[in-house]
Design a protein around this motif. Structure first.
Motif, PDB file in Angstrom:
ATOM      1  N   ALA A  10     117.226 -53.162 -58.954  1.00  0.00           N
ATOM      2  CA  ALA A  10     117.438 -51.733 -59.186  1.00  0.00           C
ATOM      3  C   ALA A  10     117.460 -51.027 -57.840  1.00  0.00           C
ATOM      4  CB  ALA A  10     116.327 -51.161 -60.066  1.00  0.00           C
ATOM      5  N   THR A  11     117.839 -49.770 -57.850  1.00  0.00           N
ATOM      6  CA  THR A  11     117.743 -48.953 -56.645  1.00  0.00           C
ATOM      7  C   THR A  11     116.411 -48.194 -56.674  1.00  0.00           C
ATOM      8  OG1 THR A  11     118.991 -47.204 -57.763  1.00  0.00           O
ATOM      9  CG2 THR A  11     120.224 -48.727 -56.353  1.00  0.00           C
ATOM     10  N   PHE A  12     115.965 -47.782 -55.484  1.00  0.00           N
ATOM     11  CA  PHE A  12     114.672 -47.125 -55.348  1.00  0.00           C
ATOM     12  C   PHE A  12     114.808 -45.900 -54.454  1.00  0.00           C
ATOM     13  CE2 PHE A  12     113.772 -51.444 -56.457  1.00  0.00           C
ATOM     14  CZ  PHE A  12     112.601 -51.435 -57.198  1.00  0.00           C
ATOM     15  N   SER A  13     114.249 -44.783 -54.903  1.00  0.00           N
ATOM     16  CA  SER A  13     114.122 -43.576 -54.075  1.00  0.00           C
ATOM     17  C   SER A  13     112.637 -43.280 -53.929  1.00  0.00           C
ATOM     18  CB  SER A  13     114.848 -42.388 -54.719  1.00  0.00           C
ATOM     19  OG  SER A  13     116.233 -42.610 -54.754  1.00  0.00           O
ATOM     20  N   LEU A  14     112.161 -43.309 -52.706  1.00  0.00           N
ATOM     21  CA  LEU A  14     110.722 -43.201 -52.443  1.00  0.00           C
ATOM     22  C   LEU A  14     110.390 -41.903 -51.729  1.00  0.00           C
ATOM     23  CD1 LEU A  14     107.844 -44.514 -52.297  1.00  0.00           C
ATOM     24  CD2 LEU A  14     108.563 -45.515 -50.121  1.00  0.00           C
ATOM     25  N   THR A  15     109.345 -41.240 -52.211  1.00  0.00           N
ATOM     26  CA  THR A  15     108.754 -40.098 -51.523  1.00  0.00           C
ATOM     27  C   THR A  15     107.299 -40.435 -51.233  1.00  0.00           C
ATOM     28  OG1 THR A  15     110.195 -38.500 -52.620  1.00  0.00           O
ATOM     29  CG2 THR A  15     108.150 -37.656 -51.658  1.00  0.00           C
ATOM     30  N   MET A  16     106.889 -40.249 -49.965  1.00  0.00           N
ATOM     31  CA  MET A  16     105.503 -40.535 -49.584  1.00  0.00           C
ATOM     32  C   MET A  16     104.796 -39.241 -49.181  1.00  0.00           C
ATOM     33  SD  MET A  16     105.785 -44.138 -47.492  1.00  0.00           S
ATOM     34  CE  MET A  16     103.988 -44.320 -47.445  1.00  0.00           C
ATOM     35  N   VAL A  17     103.578 -39.095 -49.652  1.00  0.00           N
ATOM     36  CA  VAL A  17     102.736 -37.952 -49.327  1.00  0.00           C
ATOM     37  C   VAL A  17     101.529 -38.498 -48.568  1.00  0.00           C
ATOM     38  CG1 VAL A  17     101.446 -35.990 -50.230  1.00  0.00           C
ATOM     39  CG2 VAL A  17     103.482 -36.827 -51.449  1.00  0.00           C
ATOM     40  N   SER A  18     101.282 -37.941 -47.381  1.00  0.00           N
ATOM     41  CA  SER A  18     100.224 -38.503 -46.534  1.00  0.00           C
ATOM     42  C   SER A  18      99.700 -37.422 -45.608  1.00  0.00           C
ATOM     43  CB  SER A  18     100.775 -39.658 -45.700  1.00  0.00           C
ATOM     44  OG  SER A  18     101.781 -39.186 -44.818  1.00  0.00           O
ATOM     45  N   ARG A  19      98.683 -37.757 -44.878  1.00  0.00           N
ATOM     46  CA  ARG A  19      98.136 -36.799 -43.920  1.00  0.00           C
ATOM     47  C   ARG A  19      99.076 -36.667 -42.727  1.00  0.00           C
ATOM     48  NH1 ARG A  19      93.145 -35.259 -45.665  1.00  0.00           N
ATOM     49  NH2 ARG A  19      92.200 -36.673 -47.184  1.00  0.00           N
ATOM     50  N   THR A  20      99.063 -35.507 -42.118  1.00  0.00           N
ATOM     51  CA  THR A  20     100.057 -35.183 -41.092  1.00  0.00           C
ATOM     52  C   THR A  20      99.894 -36.004 -39.823  1.00  0.00           C
ATOM     53  OG1 THR A  20      98.641 -33.356 -40.369  1.00  0.00           O
ATOM     54  CG2 THR A  20     100.427 -32.829 -41.906  1.00  0.00           C
ATOM     55  N   ASN A  21      98.719 -36.563 -39.587  1.00  0.00           N
ATOM     56  CA  ASN A  21      98.507 -37.336 -38.349  1.00  0.00           C
ATOM     57  C   ASN A  21      98.829 -38.815 -38.525  1.00  0.00           C
ATOM     58  OD1 ASN A  21      96.384 -37.967 -40.013  1.00  0.00           O
ATOM     59  ND2 ASN A  21      94.794 -37.797 -38.432  1.00  0.00           N
ATOM     60  N   THR A  22      99.587 -39.141 -39.565  1.00  0.00           N
ATOM     61  CA  THR A  22      99.969 -40.526 -39.814  1.00  0.00           C
ATOM     62  C   THR A  22     101.486 -40.657 -39.853  1.00  0.00           C
ATOM     63  OG1 THR A  22      99.903 -40.256 -42.219  1.00  0.00           O
ATOM     64  CG2 THR A  22      97.869 -40.973 -41.132  1.00  0.00           C
ATOM     65  N   VAL A  23     101.945 -41.900 -39.857  1.00  0.00           N
ATOM     66  CA  VAL A  23     103.369 -42.231 -39.906  1.00  0.00           C
ATOM     67  C   VAL A  23     103.655 -42.915 -41.237  1.00  0.00           C
ATOM     68  CG1 VAL A  23     105.206 -43.630 -38.871  1.00  0.00           C
ATOM     69  CG2 VAL A  23     103.508 -42.486 -37.405  1.00  0.00           C
ATOM     70  N   ASN A  24     104.755 -42.539 -41.878  1.00  0.00           N
ATOM     71  CA  ASN A  24     105.192 -43.180 -43.109  1.00  0.00           C
ATOM     72  C   ASN A  24     106.399 -44.072 -42.833  1.00  0.00           C
ATOM     73  OD1 ASN A  24     103.334 -42.026 -44.969  1.00  0.00           O
ATOM     74  ND2 ASN A  24     104.491 -40.102 -44.891  1.00  0.00           N
ATOM     75  N   LEU A  25     106.375 -45.276 -43.371  1.00  0.00           N
ATOM     76  CA  LEU A  25     107.464 -46.233 -43.210  1.00  0.00           C
ATOM     77  C   LEU A  25     107.867 -46.764 -44.579  1.00  0.00           C
ATOM     78  CD1 LEU A  25     106.008 -48.369 -40.271  1.00  0.00           C
ATOM     79  CD2 LEU A  25     107.674 -46.512 -40.093  1.00  0.00           C
ATOM     80  N   ALA A  26     109.141 -47.132 -44.708  1.00  0.00           N
ATOM     81  CA  ALA A  26     109.632 -47.703 -45.961  1.00  0.00           C
ATOM     82  C   ALA A  26     110.876 -48.525 -45.678  1.00  0.00           C
ATOM     83  CB  ALA A  26     109.924 -46.607 -46.981  1.00  0.00           C
ATOM     84  N   ASN A  27     111.469 -49.072 -46.745  1.00  0.00           N
ATOM     85  CA  ASN A  27     112.658 -49.897 -46.577  1.00  0.00           C
ATOM     86  C   ASN A  27     113.798 -49.133 -45.904  1.00  0.00           C
ATOM     87  OD1 ASN A  27     111.406 -50.681 -49.512  1.00  0.00           O
ATOM     88  ND2 ASN A  27     112.130 -52.511 -48.448  1.00  0.00           N
ATOM     89  N   MET A  28     113.954 -47.889 -46.275  1.00  0.00           N
ATOM     90  CA  MET A  28     115.071 -47.073 -45.785  1.00  0.00           C
ATOM     91  C   MET A  28     114.587 -46.055 -44.756  1.00  0.00           C
ATOM     92  SD  MET A  28     117.639 -48.338 -47.467  1.00  0.00           S
ATOM     93  CE  MET A  28     118.970 -47.127 -47.422  1.00  0.00           C
ATOM     94  N   SER A  29     115.529 -45.361 -44.160  1.00  0.00           N
ATOM     95  CA  SER A  29     115.215 -44.298 -43.193  1.00  0.00           C
ATOM     96  C   SER A  29     114.728 -43.046 -43.911  1.00  0.00           C
ATOM     97  CB  SER A  29     116.461 -43.949 -42.374  1.00  0.00           C
ATOM     98  OG  SER A  29     116.926 -45.058 -41.657  1.00  0.00           O
ATOM     99  N   ALA A  30     113.863 -42.309 -43.238  1.00  0.00           N
ATOM    100  CA  ALA A  30     113.432 -41.014 -43.764  1.00  0.00           C
ATOM    101  C   ALA A  30     114.579 -40.016 -43.637  1.00  0.00           C
ATOM    102  CB  ALA A  30     112.202 -40.516 -43.014  1.00  0.00           C
TER     103      ALA A  30
END
Length: 905
Positions: A162-182
């Motif tokens: 299937a296809t995936f659309s990801l949204t990450m919620v995190s603290r501002t002093n951290t970095v979010n990574l995933a399969n695709m580009s932000a």
């Protein structure tokens, strides 16, 4: 929700196929302070058959709310609803619908959930590191094979792409990574424009926060993925730093960014990994004639990681020892390991991620190809001086044959009904044997046609799933050969053959039987007839050699016409997966040729001859004394890889006879006879620009001489260690000698040396130093320090390092029974620590593989009687086979060994 006792469906290990997911909208909030996460997923479903229930996977998650919507139906499932059933043992949920949904319908399944960030190294988990002198955490995913369900509700099987659309919620002093580009990132604000569902969910979650607290959070939205399997979905959140490069696609000219991420204290150690990424990406595109389809490729290096690495599409993850090194201080072995790891995982971006096996019984389609192409062919293009094609013989091929010679082996393509079995087939058969049979096929059809066939296979199954027959079809189309006829039994049957060669009038008679490490195969274990590419080397009247890769032995026995008065050899280049047994007279001729200064046999031929001789002697076809005599004939050999072949096999003899001190002492003297002259010739220093073969030969010689008790070598290493510690100048110990120097320092030292190693494990300068220090801690002969090593294992060691500690203790003759006993005494604790991971099977192997007596066998069987061995059953069976084999080997060969050693002393 209480667990149910009945089965969810007819197949307790597979989901029904009446519905399939087409897209996931997934939102994940990560709280690294409270070590928790929560989120929701909206899964878009196509109904393929009329259905009155929906089944999906969930494990270790709290389901907060479930809502199903379609044109004719909206249904909410409360936690106490009789229409919602949770089957804990099958890790799945069944939703019973109020009415039948007809085929052709489309559904949306919205599920809110929450979970804990544990140290399990599976699902979405936490990894520990030190920041500003304090313990801190970040979080990342590890889903292969069946742990995506621990992070979000899903259809967690490879075929449900299937296809995936990801949204990450995190603290501002951290970095979010995933399969695709932000594609967007902003500080959270209730007024900020969001997807309405995300906005509503965030307003609800942050309703208790004041404006200042809410401003500590950010929202990162990632681009939509291509169709992909759940096990290669990935994301991470933490205070990561990165190094960046890029490559230009040779197909489209597109420039894509490449990054290595880890914590700031270690990021500079990622430079070599980044350089490998930049080199191999364009070469893979050219090899497959398929452009890398994602907008970027990242590698995230973690301090806690179960496997070596993981090929998540666009976001490779792995442990520090797999991806980090100090380029100026790293030894050659570490560089090769890191390069191999990265190239292997990048090969998966095509072979595994774009085209994915339909089920785990075809795992080898991914791993065998990534091992052959990623670690041998591709790296051989970049580093030709490493001679990786020949090194394959002592590496992957021997690892495969060693395991596959056991009665407890399994076919490459093996039934995998449940998670317990799936985790066990990540072994030398799915990786190394698969790579070896693919290599054999490559030489049979030619490399050009093999790779062209692979391209056909990939293009025919882009963004889809495949089975074995699909790969054979592609290579058959490219080569014109009947590939299924040649390959099917290599994949579907366990074991491999021994080919016995006898000379007859006008040629040779060849016969195949299954090779068993402990002797001649019983008829019931000897039913398979393999199609064996014999790869026959012959010589002409003028002495020139030719190799015919087209000859097949696809029956039990046959006659091959050739002139036996001239030199010949089967399995030229050691490219096929079989052992060769010649008559003693012919073996003498071949051995004499192999040891000539200008031998007609290639480097790989000589390596194969040595490995075959050792394996045949261990199985009782030859005397062990004849193998030792053969080793002595190679005293003038100059090639490192030939010496490495000897160094790989010879130590196994004193290891098996470890409780026979008179035999061990004489074997170690023989080992010194072979390797100590090389040390005296090559010395201990590594001049800049020295050829790779000389570097590796020196390292091999010093390691072997030291392990065999050469006092002058031991004294030199101890002296260098003392100078390095006293002056705090690491240059006294060349990088390639750190491991053996540390080990000798502890083995022949005391508390001070041990404490130094413990400190180096706890706060390592780099991953290679840490690994060397782990093995050094296990080398002590002092029982009190051995107990301290065990205390460290149980109270301070990271779970990912347990297998290294155990392997170290296994190699220490004096610690083997200590290890087996400690494992038994602490079994329940170790089981709890490693539950759900790959780790326990490695501890079982290390604890029992080296034992040698019938009593050991009986006691091991008794210990595991009545225990649930489902997650390490194959490993346990292989360990028991090892004990039986060593016991029989000792009984059969002790007199022969003693006689030879006494005569040659």
């Amino acid at each position: 929700m209480p667990p149910e006792t009945s089965q969810a469906s007819d197949n307790p290990y597979r989901l029904p196929t009446d519905v399939k997911p087409t897209h996931y909208d997934l939102t994940i909030r990560t709280d690294l302070k409270d070590l928790k996460f929560d989120g929701y997923v909206t899964i878009h479903l196509d109904v393929l058959q009329d259905t009155k229930s929906i089944e999906f996977y969930v494990s270790k998650l709290e389901l907060v709310q479930i809502r199903l919507t379609s044109a004719p139906l909206t249904q909410t499932f409360a936690q106490n609803s009789t229409s919602l059933k949770l089957y804990d043992d099958q890790e799945r949920v069944v939703l019973e619908l109020a009415q039948t949904i007809p085929a052709g319908s489309r559904l949306k399944l919205r599920i809110d959930f929450s979970g804990d960030l544990t140290g399990s190294m599976m699902g979405y988990y936490r990894s520990r590191f030190e920041q500003d002198g304090k313990e801190a955490y970040y979080a990342l995913t590890q889903f292969q094979p069946t742990s995506a369900r621990r992070a979000f509700p899903c259809w967690d099987e490879p075929a449900f792409k299937a296809t995936f659309s990801l949204t990450m919620v995190s603290r501002t002093n951290t970095v979010n990574l995933a399969n695709m580009s932000a594609i967007s990132e902003h500080v959270y604000s209730p007024s900020q424009a969001e997807n309405p569902d995300v906005a509503a969910w965030l307003i609800h979650k942050f309703s208790s926060l004041n404006m200042e607290e809410a401003a500590e959070w950010k929202v990162t939205k990632f681009d939509k993925t291509p169709p992909m399997s759940s096990y290669i979905v990935a994301w991470a959140n933490g205070p990561f730093a990165y190094l960046e490069a890029s490559y230009t696609s040779p197909i489209s000219g597109t420039v894509r960014p490449l990054r290595v991420y880890t914590t700031a204290d270690a990021i500079q150690q990622g430079e070599f990994t980044l350089s490998i990424m930049k080199k191999v990406m364009p070469l893979y595109e050219q090899m497959f004639d398929i452009e890398y389809p994602l907008p970027k490729l990242d590698t995230l290096v973690a301090t806690d990681f179960d496997l070596g690495a993981m090929e998540n599409w666009g976001l490779i993850t792995g442990r520090t020892s797999g991806f980090l090194l100090d380029s100026k201080k790293a030894d050659l072995h570490a560089k090769q390991a890191v390069a191999g790891m990265q190239s292997h995982e990048i090969a998966h971006m095509w072979f595994g991620d774009i085209t994915t096996m339909a089920w785990w019984d075809n795992l080898y389609l991914n791993e065998g190809f990534a091992t052959l192409v990623g670690e041998t062919i591709m790296l051989g293009e970049i580093f030709p001086e490493w001679n990786l094609r020949a090194a394959f013989v002592s590496g992957e091929l021997e690892a495969a044959m060693s395991l596959d010679a056991k009665l407890s082996s399994h076919p490459i393509e093996v039934d995998c009904p449940d998670a317990g079995m799936i985790s066990q087939i990540f072994d030398a058969l799915s990786y190394d044997k698969a790579a070896s049979i693919l290599r054999m096929l490559m030489y049979y059809v030619t490399e050009e046609k093999f790779l062209r066939g692979v391209t056909i296979y990939l293009k025919n199954h882009l963004y889809a799933n495949s089975v074995t027959e699909d790969l054979w079809a592609g290579i058959a189309e490219a080569s014109g050969r009947d590939v299924p006829h040649v390959m099917n039994n290599w994949v579907t049957k366990m074991g491999f053959p021994i080919v016995q060669v006898t000379e007859v009038e006008g040629g040779i008679h060849v016969r195949q039987d299954r090779f068993i490490e402990n002797g001649v195969a019983d008829p019931k274990d000897n039913e398979t007839i393999w199609s064996i590419p014999l790869s026959l080397l012959t010589t002409s009247a003028d002495g020139r050699t030719t190799v015919d890769h087209s000859i097949l032995l696809d029956e039990r026995e046959k006659i091959i016409l050739l002139d036996t008065t001239k030199l010949f050899k089967l399995n030229a280049g050691t490219v096929s997966v079989y052992r060769v047994l010649y008559t003693p007279e012919r073996l003498s001729v071949i051995g004499a040729e192999a040891t000539k200064a200008n031998s007609a046999f290639s480097l790989a031929d000589r390596m194969g001859l040595l490995h075959d001789s050792f394996a045949l002697a261990k199985a009782g076809y030859l005397k062990m004394s004849s193998v030792l005599s053969l080793y002595r004939l190679f005293h003038a050999e100059k090639e490192n890889l030939v010496w490495k072949a000897i160094a790989d096999d010879l130590p196994a003899i004193p290891s098996a006879w470890f409780e026979y001190p008179d035999i061990v002492e004489k074997l170690q003297a023989f080992r010194r006879e072979l390797f100590s002259p090389l040390v005296r010739k090559l010395g201990y220093d590594y001049p800049e620009g020295e050829h790779v073969d000389v570097v590796k030969l020196r390292t091999t010689a010093i390691q072997q001489a030291a392990a065999a008790g050469d006092q002058s070598v031991i004294n030199e290493l101890k002296s260098r260690f003392k100078k390095a510690v006293d002056t705090r100048d690491d240059s006294y110990i060349p990088a390639d000698l750190i491991a053996v120097t540390y080990r000798m320092a502890v083995k022949y030292g005391g508390r001070a040396e041990f404490d130094f190693m413990e400190s180096s494990v706890t706060r390592p300068k780099n991953p290679q130093v840490q690994l060397a220090a782990i093995y050094a801690m296990t080398a002590t002969d002092d029982l009190e320090l051995r107990e301290k090593t065990w205390e460290y294992i149980m109270t301070k060691s990271r779970n990912q390092n347990l297998s290294s500690f155990f392997r170290g203790l296994q190699t220490n003759y004096d610690a083997r029974r200590f290890l087996a006993q400690k494992f038994k005494e602490n079994f329940d604790t170790l089981l709890d620590r490693l539950a759900g991971t790959f780790g326990l099977k490695y501890l079982v192997a290390a604890s029992f593989n080296a034992l040698t007596t019938d009593k050991d066998y009986e006691e091991t069987v008794e210990f595991f009687k009545g225990r649930d061995t489902s997650f390490y059953k194959l490993t346990l069976e292989q360990a028991l086979d090892n004990i039986k084999t060593k016991s029989a080997w000792i009984k059969r060969c002790t007199d022969d060994l003693r006689e030879w050693l006494e005569q040659t002393a």
